[in-house]
Structures are given as C-alpha cells and as structure tokens.
Write an enzyme that holds these catalytic residues in place. Structure first.
Site, PDB file in Angstrom:
ATOM      1  N   LYS A 217     -57.854 -16.986 -31.496  1.00  0.00           N
ATOM      2  CA  LYS A 217     -57.091 -18.236 -31.640  1.00  0.00           C
ATOM      3  C   LYS A 217     -55.841 -18.054 -32.490  1.00  0.00           C
ATOM      4  O   LYS A 217     -54.834 -18.713 -32.261  1.00  0.00           O
ATOM      5  CB  LYS A 217     -57.967 -19.307 -32.305  1.00  0.00           C
ATOM      6  CG  LYS A 217     -59.006 -19.922 -31.409  1.00  0.00           C
ATOM      7  CD  LYS A 217     -59.735 -21.043 -32.143  1.00  0.00           C
ATOM      8  CE  LYS A 217     -60.890 -21.569 -31.315  1.00  0.00           C
ATOM      9  NZ  LYS A 217     -61.593 -22.694 -31.923  1.00  0.00           N
ATOM     10  N   ASP A 254     -58.957 -28.419 -29.741  1.00  0.00           N
ATOM     11  CA  ASP A 254     -59.989 -28.718 -30.747  1.00  0.00           C
ATOM     12  C   ASP A 254     -59.637 -30.018 -31.468  1.00  0.00           C
ATOM     13  O   ASP A 254     -60.522 -30.774 -31.884  1.00  0.00           O
ATOM     14  CB  ASP A 254     -60.089 -27.581 -31.777  1.00  0.00           C
ATOM     15  CG  ASP A 254     -60.836 -26.370 -31.219  1.00  0.00           C
ATOM     16  OD1 ASP A 254     -61.653 -26.545 -30.293  1.00  0.00           O
ATOM     17  OD2 ASP A 254     -60.587 -25.247 -31.708  1.00  0.00           O
TER      18      ASP A 254
HETATM   19  P1  NAP Z   1     -64.999 -20.421 -40.309  1.00  0.00           P
HETATM   20  O1  NAP Z   1     -63.534 -20.359 -40.080  1.00  0.00           O
HETATM   21  O2  NAP Z   1     -65.758 -19.184 -40.613  1.00  0.00           O
HETATM   22  O3  NAP Z   1     -65.230 -21.455 -41.533  1.00  0.00           O
HETATM   23  C1  NAP Z   1     -66.499 -21.735 -42.027  1.00  0.00           C
HETATM   24  C2  NAP Z   1     -66.382 -22.711 -43.206  1.00  0.00           C
HETATM   25  O4  NAP Z   1     -67.706 -23.064 -43.588  1.00  0.00           O
HETATM   26  C3  NAP Z   1     -65.723 -22.099 -44.433  1.00  0.00           C
HETATM   27  O5  NAP Z   1     -64.956 -23.099 -45.076  1.00  0.00           O
HETATM   28  C4  NAP Z   1     -66.920 -21.689 -45.286  1.00  0.00           C
HETATM   29  O6  NAP Z   1     -66.685 -21.765 -46.677  1.00  0.00           O
HETATM   30  C5  NAP Z   1     -67.928 -22.745 -44.950  1.00  0.00           C
HETATM   31  N1  NAP Z   1     -69.296 -22.245 -45.094  1.00  0.00           N
HETATM   32  C6  NAP Z   1     -69.844 -21.203 -44.426  1.00  0.00           C
HETATM   33  N2  NAP Z   1     -71.124 -21.062 -44.818  1.00  0.00           N
HETATM   34  C7  NAP Z   1     -71.377 -22.026 -45.730  1.00  0.00           C
HETATM   35  C8  NAP Z   1     -72.519 -22.370 -46.483  1.00  0.00           C
HETATM   36  N3  NAP Z   1     -73.675 -21.698 -46.375  1.00  0.00           N
HETATM   37  N4  NAP Z   1     -72.429 -23.424 -47.337  1.00  0.00           N
HETATM   38  C9  NAP Z   1     -71.276 -24.106 -47.451  1.00  0.00           C
HETATM   39  N5  NAP Z   1     -70.163 -23.814 -46.768  1.00  0.00           N
HETATM   40  C10 NAP Z   1     -70.219 -22.783 -45.903  1.00  0.00           C
HETATM   41  O7  NAP Z   1     -65.762 -21.081 -39.076  1.00  0.00           O
HETATM   42  P2  NAP Z   1     -65.153 -22.148 -38.030  1.00  0.00           P
HETATM   43  O8  NAP Z   1     -64.514 -21.458 -36.896  1.00  0.00           O
HETATM   44  O9  NAP Z   1     -64.378 -23.156 -38.788  1.00  0.00           O
HETATM   45  O10 NAP Z   1     -66.491 -22.802 -37.439  1.00  0.00           O
HETATM   46  C11 NAP Z   1     -67.355 -23.552 -38.270  1.00  0.00           C
HETATM   47  C12 NAP Z   1     -68.441 -24.252 -37.464  1.00  0.00           C
HETATM   48  O11 NAP Z   1     -67.877 -25.199 -36.565  1.00  0.00           O
HETATM   49  C13 NAP Z   1     -69.280 -23.313 -36.601  1.00  0.00           C
HETATM   50  O12 NAP Z   1     -70.625 -23.684 -36.733  1.00  0.00           O
HETATM   51  C14 NAP Z   1     -68.796 -23.573 -35.191  1.00  0.00           C
HETATM   52  O13 NAP Z   1     -69.816 -23.352 -34.237  1.00  0.00           O
HETATM   53  C15 NAP Z   1     -68.435 -25.037 -35.279  1.00  0.00           C
HETATM   54  N6  NAP Z   1     -67.431 -25.412 -34.256  1.00  0.00           N
HETATM   55  C16 NAP Z   1     -67.803 -26.327 -33.319  1.00  0.00           C
HETATM   56  C17 NAP Z   1     -66.899 -26.707 -32.356  1.00  0.00           C
HETATM   57  C18 NAP Z   1     -67.305 -27.719 -31.329  1.00  0.00           C
HETATM   58  O14 NAP Z   1     -66.660 -27.809 -30.286  1.00  0.00           O
HETATM   59  N7  NAP Z   1     -68.331 -28.507 -31.590  1.00  0.00           N
HETATM   60  C19 NAP Z   1     -65.616 -26.162 -32.326  1.00  0.00           C
HETATM   61  C20 NAP Z   1     -65.263 -25.228 -33.314  1.00  0.00           C
HETATM   62  C21 NAP Z   1     -66.194 -24.858 -34.278  1.00  0.00           C
HETATM   63  P3  NAP Z   1     -65.964 -20.593 -47.521  1.00  0.00           P
HETATM   64  O15 NAP Z   1     -64.489 -20.857 -47.412  1.00  0.00           O
HETATM   65  O16 NAP Z   1     -66.482 -20.777 -48.896  1.00  0.00           O
HETATM   66  O17 NAP Z   1     -66.388 -19.315 -46.894  1.00  0.00           O
END
Ligand code: NAP
Length: 421
Positions: A217, A254
C-alpha cells in the site's frame, strides 16, 4: 504400464520427456502404435520442480516426438513467471495441443488463464486434499470461483496482491459481484513479495486493477501516475486501476470502508470519535473522519505514534488512561487485538468502554470480544466485515463504473466467515 492404462480405457497417457528420450526408437514406435490401436492420446511432458526457465527448449524436446499433447510444467517463483508460461502457450497453441502450467501458489495465474491463452486444458484436483501438484486448486474452485469456462479474450483480469494472500476473501467477494452484475472479469489472488514483480504483471498481462495489502500500500505510491488527494495525504493506496493510457492510478477505499458504515448511523460532523491504534488502518480512519468534520482522538500503545498521527491529520491524541474519563460517540478499534491467533483479546479495559457505538475493524472472528462486550451493554456495533465489504464495493465501482451489489457481497463474505469460525 502406460500401455495397460490405455488398454483399460484411459483417454490420455502422460509420458515424461526424459523417458521418451531414453526409449529406443523401435520401442517408442511400438508404444505409439499400441496407443493408436485403442484410441488413446499421447501426452509428453516436461516438469521443472524448481524454477521457470528454458520453456521453449523443453517444448522443442517434446515436439520432436510428435505427441498429441505437449505439456510444459515449471515452478513459479514470481508472478512474472506466469507470463513466460502464457507466452509459451500462445506461441505453440496453433501448431500443437499444448498445456502449460507454472506450479506453486505464485503460478495460479497460469492455471486459470492458460486455456484462455490457447492451452488445450488445465489441471485441477477433484477435491481438497487430492491435489497432485503444488498450487493446484479444486475443479470446483476453477469453475465456480474463477469461472474458467467463461473466460475469453475480452475478460478483464483483476488481482488481490500480498503475502500471504491465500486466505483473502477478496476473490470470493469480487468474483461473485462480477458474476452477479454480468461483468466479464475475474479476480485472482496474486502471491508476491515484490512490488516490481506485481507491476510487471500489471503492465504485461495486463491487469485491469489490483487490490493491494500491506506493505505494498505504501511502496506503490511512487509508481502511480496520479492518485486522489486523500490517498496522497494518507500515504497509502489500497486500490490500483490501469487507465486506458496504460498508466496506473491509485485510490484508497479503506477510507470509505470506515466512513460509510459510520455515516449510515450517525452525523459525523462534530462527532467525538476515539481511534485505538496508529498503524495503517488507523491512518485511513483518522484522515477520513477528520475530513468529514469529526473530532478525532487517537489512542495508541506507543503514545508517540498517536501524537505524530494526530498532528499530521489535525486530530487529537489521548493517553490510554484518559479513555475512561472521556465520553465518545464512537470508538474504533484498529489494532489487531481480538483477532484469531492474537493473544490479546481486548484493546481496552472493560471500564474504558465509554462510547455509544463500537466499531471493530477486526473481522476474524466476526463477533470479537470487544463487540461482544458492546453488545452485552446494548451499544450499537459495526463489524470489520462491514468495512471490508464497503471498501470492496468502492473498488468494484472504480474498476467497473457500475454500482456494487453490496448486499450480496456482504452475504457471501458473512457466509464464508461464519463457516471459518
Ligand atoms: P499496523 O499498521 O501493524 O498497526 C497496528 C496498530 O495496532 C499499531 O498502532 C499497534 O501499536 C497496535 N497494536 C498492535 N498490537 C497491539 C496490542 N497487543 N495492544 C495494543 N495495541 C496494539 O496494522 P494495520 O494495517 O493498521 O491493521 C490493524 C488491524 O486492522 C488488523 O487486525 C487488520 O486486519 C485490520 N484491518 C481491517 C480492515 C477491514 O477491512 N476490516 C482493513 C484494514 C485493516 P504500536 O504502534 O504500539 O505497535
């Protein structure tokens, strides 16, 4: 053994080219005459279990035996390897009955698009678990999901790219939508580790568009001829579309995936919305909601990242211990907490849930621990599945120019997710 198979009624027998080369001329002539006598076709095959190289030489080696079918099978290490196989099929399909396949997950394109390029047939397994080669899918998947029997030269090819990508629900959702709206198109999962590899396929196959996942992305931005302003601001593009000029244009659906479900339920202008997390998904939510006039608060495990995102997007940041003291119209979880396979089930403590509506981006499982808690308190909820379908619906519209069949897309995704859980 092959002669016995032919006499037992097999329509076609497969002789490895190495065996054909080892056999004495007289032995081979006898074998071929035996097949002819019972009306069985001879296929001579070449297999490379490590790479895709020297396909033309392999085909020539096979053609020297003048078989009824020429079968060249290699192993795809990249998406571009599919192009070499499809070219071989195109080059040989007028002179021979040819079958070309690149094995492995990266080679799916060749399995599905081979017959469209002129291959006599392709291979598929009769059932899950009955695959005879890496990357083989079931005949049912070939026909029902990829509509193999309906693909022709006018079919537009789309993909969802990433690594891993095998479990993506995008092909199911988009192929159903294409079928339902009578769009001559197919979406394939494209396993790739490299953006260059993906872009080669986009330009040379060519692909009409691609849904991209992380980290592509962000990596793809410098390769876009243009993008919509919000995509530029967010710095992430999840949807590529190839223009009539052959250039690649970028969009971020998104944002619509977050905004649309919310605006159906509340007025966003002036709404107080807490966003948990500061990663890629959070960026789409924060920028998109600020643009709609919402007052957005970013809360993240690593507070500095919340501060940085809030500053860029003209939002506010909060420390987690301030959550319980504030009241919100909506709370959105963008962290993976609650996702199947992730240890931490809840992104917040129970007493920190202080919002009228809870939106969890996680959609596997459908009913996450956070949504269960919200339900038990009688709060309104939005599941990550709705976001997934909404972002996909916008992709469908960008690619086809037609309104997306949202209700059917939701139905097919929900069914697949319920089957999984
Ligand atoms: P990402 O860029 O890796 O970001 C993850 C975020 O979550 C970071 O801010 C991280 O905090 C935080 N985090 C991770 N583990 C944590 C924990 N155990 N406790 C508290 N905070 C935590 O991931 P992303 O691409 O944004 O995706 C995140 C989620 O959204 C995924 O589960 C994905 O499947 C979902 N998603 C869903 C859709 C949909 O269409 N429904 C679309 C996109 C994403 P730190 O900064 O401290 O590491």
């Amino acid at each position: 053994m092959l002669t016995k198979a032919a006499e037992a009624g097999c329509a076609l027998v497969d002789l490895e080219v190495e065996s054909a080369e080892e056999a004495k001329a007289a032995q081979l002539a006898r074998f071929k005459a035996g097949l002819r006598a019972v009306g069985t076709a001879l296929l001579v095959s070449y297999h490379d279990f490590s790479r895709t190289k020297g396909l033309e030489q392999a085909a020539k080696r096979i053609e020297a035996f003048e078989p009824d079918f020429v079968k060249v099978v290699s192993t795809a290490r990249t998406l571009a390897d599919n192009l070499a196989v499809l070219k071989l099929i195109e080059d040989h399909s007028l002179a021979s009955h040819v079958v070309g396949i690149a094995m492995g997950e990266e080679g799916l394109v060749s399995r599905v698009l081979g017959p469209r390029a002129g291959a006599a047939f392709t291979f598929a397994s009769p059932d899950d678990g009955a695959e005879t080669a890496p990357g083989q899918v079931t005949a049912r998947t070939m026909v029902e999901l990829y509509r193999l029997d309906q693909l022709d030269q006018a079919t537009r090819i789309f993909g969802v790219a990433g690594n891993p990508i095998g479990h993506s629900l995008s092909p199911l959702m988009h192929n159903m939508a294409f079928k339902r709206e009578s769009v001559n198109a197919v979406m394939l999962p494209l396993k790739t580790k490299s953006l260059d590899d993906l872009l080669t396929l986009v330009r040379e196959l060519p692909l009409g568009g691609v849904a991209v996942t992380m980290p592509l992305k962000q990596e793809v931005l410098p390769h876009l001829a243009n993008m919509d302003p919000l995509t530029a601001k967010i710095g992430a593009c999840n949807t590529l579309r190839t223009g009539a000029d052959g250039k690649i244009y970028g969009f971020n659906t998104d944002v619509a995936g977050v905004v649309r479900p919310l605006e159906k339920r509340m007025r966003l202008k002036g709404a107080r919305i807490a966003v948990l997390g500061a990663g890629g998904a959070a960026r789409a939510a924060v920028f998109g909601l600020v643009e709609q006039g919402a007052e957005v608060f970013v809360i993240n495990r690593t507070h500095e990242k919340a501060v940085a995102l809030a500053r860029k997007a003209h939002a506010k940041s909060l420390k987690q211990d301030q959550l319980a003291k504030n009241k919100f119209d909506a709370l959105i979880n963008t962290t993976p907490c609650g996702m199947a396979g992730i240890k931490q089930a809840m992104p917040i403590k129970e007493n920190e849930l202080n919002a009228s509506l809870v939106f969890d981006m996680v959609y596997n499982p459908l009913d996450t621990p956070l949504l269960k808690l919200a339900h038990s308190r009688g709060l309104a909820v939005i599941s990550g599945m709705e976001m997934f379908v909404q972002q996909g619906a916008r992709q469908f519209e960008i690619w086809t120019g037609k309104p997306a069949p949202e209700a059917e897309m939701m139905r097919v995704v929900e069914l697949a997710l319920r089957r999984k859980s």
